[in-house]
Write an enzyme that holds these catalytic residues in place. Structure first.
Site, short mmCIF file in Angstrom:
data_model
loop_
_atom_site.label_atom_id
_atom_site.label_comp_id
_atom_site.label_asym_id
_atom_site.label_seq_id
_atom_site.Cartn_x
_atom_site.Cartn_y
_atom_site.Cartn_z
NE ARG A 198 -1.88 0.99 -2.09
CZ ARG A 198 -2.38 0.38 -1.00
NH1 ARG A 198 -1.76 -0.73 -0.61
NH2 ARG A 198 -3.63 0.71 -0.57
CE LYS B 182 -2.50 5.62 0.62
NZ LYS B 182 -3.16 6.01 -0.46
CG HIS C 277 -2.68 3.28 -9.01
ND1 HIS C 277 -1.84 2.48 -8.08
CD2 HIS C 277 -3.98 3.65 -8.28
CE1 HIS C 277 -2.37 2.65 -7.08
NE2 HIS C 277 -3.71 3.07 -7.10
NE ARG D 91 -4.01 -0.44 -5.47
CZ ARG D 91 -4.05 -1.13 -4.28
NH1 ARG D 91 -3.28 -2.21 -4.24
NH2 ARG D 91 -4.81 -0.81 -3.02
CG HIS E 211 -8.98 -0.36 -0.62
ND1 HIS E 211 -9.89 -0.20 -1.66
CD2 HIS E 211 -7.83 0.30 -1.37
CE1 HIS E 211 -9.25 0.04 -2.97
NE2 HIS E 211 -8.04 0.59 -2.74
CE1 TYR F 125 -10.62 0.06 -9.19
CE2 TYR F 125 -10.87 -0.38 -6.63
CZ TYR F 125 -10.22 -0.15 -7.66
OH TYR F 125 -8.71 0.45 -7.52
#
Length: 461
Positions: free
Chosen positions: A278, A303, A409, A412, A435, A444
């Protein structure tokens, strides 16, 4: 007037003309002259034609350690040097200096920036871009319910929530309290929360994610702070959740974008695409977290406060080593000048007081100037501001002729899609991206699917 004095006057006349050509007018043009004169006086025994890149960058490093210099003044000095050497003296090496990085990396971190915001004792400022009237209302509500807001922030910090979450949750609680002026939050509950959520969906027409964030903030308030958990809210009006696919660049578009980027920002963009990190993970990267022997990068405190490992692209390893060599020299000079300290998270500063000046804890992408920390008052070299990289990516995408809505982003997103295209499984990509749920990564796979489940258009047969 002597011939020498006449030549000097013509020199400065030409310099001022070039400054004006770059859109800098009175009274600011005189400061460009002052900065150029300061540089020349700092090298009394050397003609401008004999200067090299090291002379300019060393002078900028010294200037960047001045306490009294604001970020815009430093950028002004860099611009003056750029005009002086790129447009007047014009040595071959002048275009090799990363002028954009020197200017953009000088920006100070705001007192409520996510990296350093928790250092202060004040309540976090609003994270919204609301109107002045709305901001004023939020501030009044924040002051009126200051004790409740302090308890809210304390609860969030005990739960190790991100600083941006502190900002957004406190905003939503203030909005909720302002929506019911004069009411005691202890006397409110399900009915008021239900009414507020419907107001957001039907009148404010907020996005589904925004409504959910407001709900989460109020659930936290009543459950963790007021200790009056909300019951079943019932079927309140839900904001519509639009189904949008991420912007993904093709391999050719990535190649064209990266070809337009050079210097430090180019290296950062390659890292984002090559690792899937990120934006803030790249900006906050520390020297000790790059492992050249194992060919990997450890992403700390990502995150959700999770660590993970991503591959270090072999293609940029040498460039990264060279970059770190330059940063190490800057850090060594900082230490010799009595600075060289860096921000440490949480209680590490108290636990390891000497760590702040150790090489391993330094940022890989530091600011081009030392600044006064807005919280502690100490002199630190923070990481560069993320806005510089964001701006550079957008500008370079336009230069590369990419019509998609490209932001940081998108690199990414492109990393994830291209890794899946290469045949890696979804769980591997989930781990690389950090994630928590594989369903987030599944977006994706939709990008990879052909429209209509692979049906061939009738126009093609």
């Amino acid at each position: 007037m002597t011939k020498k004095a006449e030549l000097v006057e013509r020199f400065w006349d030409r310099f001022i003309a070039l400054v004006h050509k770059r859109g800098v007018n009175k009274p600011f043009d005189r400061w460009y002259v002052i900065r150029a004169e300061e540089y020349i006086k700092a090298h009394p025994d050397k003609r401008l034609q004999d200067h090299d890149r090291n002379d300019v960058e060393r002078w900028l490093m010294v200037l960047g350690r001045e306490n009294s210099l604001k970020s815009w003044q430093f950028r002004q000095a860099v611009h003056a040097m750029q005009i002086l050497f790129c447009e007047m003296v014009q040595p071959v090496w002048a275009t090799d200096i990363d002028w954009d990085h020197w200017k953009d990396a000088a920006r100070d971190l705001e007192p409520d920036h996510a990296t350093i915001g928790r250092e202060g004792t004040n309540l976090p400022r609003s994270s919204t871009t609301a109107s002045a009237t709305e901001q004023s209302t939020l501030q009044e509500t924040r002051e009126k319910h200051s004790q409740l807001m302090k308890k809210l922030i304390a609860g969030l910090r005990m739960g190790h929530y991100a600083y941006r979450t502190e900002q957004s949750y406190s905003d939503w609680v203030c909005r909720f309290l302002a929506y019911f002026p004069g009411k005691d939050p202890l006397q409110m509950g399900n009915r008021e929360v239900f009414s507020f959520l419907e107001y957001l969906a039907l009148q404010r027409k907020v996005a589904s994610s925004t409504q959910n964030q407001a709900l989460n903030a109020l659930v936290f308030l009543y459950e963790k702070v007021l200790e009056q958990p909300l019951g079943e809210l019932g079927p309140f009006a839900r904001a519509k959740r639009p189904r949008r696919l991420p912007v993904v660049l093709s391999r050719d578009e990535v190649r064209r974008l990266l070809a337009e980027m050079d210097g430090t920002f180019g290296l950062m963009a390659q890292l984002m695409y090559g690792t899937g990190m990120r934006l803030m993970e790249v900006v906050r990267l520390r020297v000790k977290d790059i492992d050249f022997d194992y060919g990997q990068i450890i992403v700390r405190d990502g995150k959700g406060q999770k660590d993970r490992v991503v591959p270090l692209p072999e293609k940029i390893a040498e460039a990264l080593i060279n970059h770190l060599d330059q940063i190490h020299k800057i850090h060594a000079e900082d230490l010799s000048q009595g600075v060289g300290r860096v921000y440490l998270p949480d209680a590490l500063q108290r636990k390891y007081p000497a760590a702040a000046q150790e090489w391993g804890w330094q940022y890989v992408f530091p600011s081009s100037r030392v600044s006064i920390d807005p919280r502690s008052g100490g002199k630190r070299r923070h990481h560069l501001h993320e806005n510089g990289l964001q701006k550079k990516i957008k500008v370079c995408a336009a230069k590369a002729g990419i019509v998609k809505q490209v932001n940081s982003h998108a690199l990414r997103h492109s990393f994830a899609t291209h890794v899946l295209e290469a045949g890696y499984d979804i769980r591997t990509v989930q781990e690389l991206l950090g994630h928590a749920d594989v369903s987030t990564t599944m977006i994706y796979t939709h990008v990879l699917n052909k429209p209509g489940l692979g049906v061939r258009s009738p126009l093609d047969y």
